[in-house]
Each structure stands twice: as C-alpha cells, then as structure tokens.
Design an enzyme around this catalytic site. Structure first.
Site, PDB file in Angstrom:
ATOM      1  N   ASN A   1       0.682  -1.249  -0.228  1.00 41.55           N
ATOM      2  CA  ASN A   1       0.093  -0.239  -0.198  1.00 41.55           C
ATOM      3  C   ASN A   1       1.119   0.903  -0.303  1.00 41.55           C
ATOM      4  O   ASN A   1       1.970   0.585   0.432  1.00 41.55           O
ATOM      5  CB  ASN A   1      -0.927   0.355   1.213  1.00 41.55           C
TER       6      ASN A   1
ATOM      7  N   GLU B   1       0.420   5.175   0.499  1.00 40.12           N
ATOM      8  CA  GLU B   1      -0.610   5.927   0.765  1.00 40.12           C
ATOM      9  C   GLU B   1      -0.268   7.557   0.871  1.00 40.12           C
ATOM     10  O   GLU B   1       0.987   7.951   0.730  1.00 40.12           O
ATOM     11  CB  GLU B   1      -0.203   5.775   2.677  1.00 40.12           C
TER      12      GLU B   1
ATOM     13  N   CYS C   1      -4.635   0.994  -2.038  1.00 38.72           N
ATOM     14  CA  CYS C   1      -3.932   0.021  -1.628  1.00 38.72           C
ATOM     15  C   CYS C   1      -2.784  -1.599  -2.370  1.00 38.72           C
ATOM     16  O   CYS C   1      -2.797  -1.643  -3.274  1.00 38.72           O
ATOM     17  CB  CYS C   1      -5.275  -1.808  -1.777  1.00 38.72           C
TER      18      CYS C   1
ATOM     19  N   GLU D   1      -2.764  -4.613  -3.039  1.00 41.10           N
ATOM     20  CA  GLU D   1      -3.415  -6.013  -3.594  1.00 41.10           C
ATOM     21  C   GLU D   1      -3.543  -5.286  -5.384  1.00 41.10           C
ATOM     22  O   GLU D   1      -3.684  -4.993  -6.313  1.00 41.10           O
ATOM     23  CB  GLU D   1      -5.129  -5.990  -3.832  1.00 41.10           C
TER      24      GLU D   1
ATOM     25  N   CYS E   1      -9.831  -5.744   0.953  1.00 43.46           N
ATOM     26  CA  CYS E   1     -11.292  -4.865   0.592  1.00 43.46           C
ATOM     27  C   CYS E   1     -11.874  -5.367  -0.628  1.00 43.46           C
ATOM     28  O   CYS E   1     -11.354  -5.842  -1.607  1.00 43.46           O
ATOM     29  CB  CYS E   1     -10.890  -2.747   0.780  1.00 43.46           C
TER      30      CYS E   1
ATOM     31  N   CYS F   1     -10.870  -3.576  -3.791  1.00 42.96           N
ATOM     32  CA  CYS F   1      -9.454  -3.987  -4.248  1.00 42.96           C
ATOM     33  C   CYS F   1     -10.155  -5.793  -5.025  1.00 42.96           C
ATOM     34  O   CYS F   1      -9.575  -6.579  -6.023  1.00 42.96           O
ATOM     35  CB  CYS F   1      -8.577  -5.268  -3.996  1.00 42.96           C
TER      36      CYS F   1
HETATM   37  N1  THU Z   1      -5.268  -1.480   2.753  1.00 42.33           N
HETATM   38  C1  THU Z   1      -4.344  -2.099   1.120  1.00 42.33           C
HETATM   39  O1  THU Z   1      -3.156  -2.378   0.994  1.00 42.33           O
HETATM   40  N2  THU Z   1      -5.960  -3.521   1.368  1.00 42.33           N
HETATM   41  C2  THU Z   1      -7.267  -4.116   1.706  1.00 42.33           C
HETATM   42  O2  THU Z   1      -7.060  -4.718   0.908  1.00 42.33           O
HETATM   43  C3  THU Z   1      -7.324  -3.011   2.506  1.00 42.33           C
HETATM   44  C4  THU Z   1      -6.410  -1.468   2.790  1.00 42.33           C
HETATM   45  C5  THU Z   1      -4.535  -0.107   3.117  1.00 42.33           C
HETATM   46  C6  THU Z   1      -4.685   1.290   2.211  1.00 42.33           C
HETATM   47  C7  THU Z   1      -4.607   1.989   3.664  1.00 42.33           C
HETATM   48  O3  THU Z   1      -3.360   2.163   3.429  1.00 42.33           O
HETATM   49  C8  THU Z   1      -4.454   1.226   4.863  1.00 42.33           C
HETATM   50  O4  THU Z   1      -4.143  -0.384   4.128  1.00 42.33           O
HETATM   51  C9  THU Z   1      -5.692   1.162   5.818  1.00 42.33           C
HETATM   52  O5  THU Z   1      -6.626   0.301   5.344  1.00 42.33           O
END
Ligand code: THU
Length: 160
Positions: A62, A64, A73, A75, A112, A115
């Site tokens: 991920n 940010e 994310c 994925e 999530c 994704c």
């Molecule tokens: N996140 C992912 O990388 N994948 C997911 O399927 C759920 C959430 C990340 C997004 C964000 O940077 C952090 O997790 C918190 O939500």
C-alpha cells in the site's frame, strides 16, 4: 418470492508453514513487500505477491498519501503493475498479508471490496480463476480457489 442462497467454500491453513512450498515462498515475498509498504498515516502495512503463468512474481504494497483517498491498496498496486508490465500473462496466484503497528493482526485479513472488484476484472478477462491466499501478520492463512468466491454478485462488464 424466491430465496437465493450463496455459499462459499474456503480452505484454512493453521499457519504459513502448513502451506505448500511454492505458496510459502510466494507469501514470503508478500511479507517482504508488506515490510516496505508506505503507510505513515494508518500504520497498517499490506503486502501482495502475484505469481504469473510466465513464472514472474510481481509484488505490491500500500502506498498512502497526505490526501488520504489518493493512496492505493497493496492488491491494486500489484495487480495493475502486473497488468502494465505483463499484459499477456495470466495471474495464477496471489498471496496477501497485513500487519498493524497498533495491534496484533493474527487473523486472516481479506482484501477490501474495491480490491476484490479490481482482481475480478482480471479473473474475468483471463477466463481462469485466480487462487488467493490471505493472512494477517501471523496465524491462519485462508485460501480461496477464485476471486469469485470472495465477491458474489460482482459487477461485470457484460451489463454495460
Ligand atoms: N489496504 C490495503 O492495502 N489493502 C486492503 O485490502 C485494505 C486496506 C490499505 C489501505 C490503507 O493504506 C491501509 O491499508 C489502511 O486502510
């Protein structure tokens, strides 16, 4: 009125050492990716490793952003990179892992919804299921034989 019952069958492994050797090594790559995540706002690191039918492994984590919704994310970072770099390759397997700096993540953490929808696009395009393995930082690992198991009633292009 009729009722529609949707069932999903998943497999659960007690820990990473119980996985087949090739999946362990894919998960190890996801863990490496997780450790390199850029997650200064959530402190929640996610790593993904994708095995392609050309034997390449593509990773993602991920990323940010100070403008929170601009982040992405793990994925989708991984699968979009796979699609960009190897557009003809099929995606065979995905290993996913997540860890939090604020709490213990010893339960499997699934991808999530956004994704899942993104992964579904590739599964439908390649007409071949994608195996998905997901875990927290430690503990049980869940296997799904396809993305479709994780996203019943998905939105697909045939309706457009
Ligand atoms: N996140 C992912 O990388 N994948 C997911 O399927 C759920 C959430 C990340 C997004 C964000 O940077 C952090 O997790 C918190 O939500």
């Amino acid at each position: 009125m009729k009722q529609l019952k949707i069932e999903t069958l998943l497999e659960v492994y007690d820990n990473i050492s119980k996985l087949p050797q090739d999946i362990q090594s894919l998960m190890d790559k996801a863990i490496d990716a997780r450790n390199n995540a850029y997650a200064p706002y959530s402190n929640f690191n996610v790593g993904a490793a994708i095995l392609l039918d050309n034997t390449e492994v593509v990773i993602g984590n991920n990323q940010e952003n100070a403008s929170y919704p601009s982040g992405l994310c793990a994925e989708r970072t991984a699968i979009y990179y796979a699609g960009a770099k190897y557009p003809k390759a099929k995606i065979l397997k995905m290993a996913l892992t997540a860890s939090s700096q604020n709490k213990v993540t010893d339960k499997p953490i699934p991808p999530c919804g956004a994704c899942r929808q993104a992964i579904a696009e590739y599964e439908i395009k390649q007409e071949q299921p994608i195996e998905i393995y997901f875990m927290g930082a430690e503990g049980k690992v869940v296997k799904s034989n396809s993305l479709a198991n994780l996203l019943p009633l998905l939105f697909e292009s045939s309706v457009l």
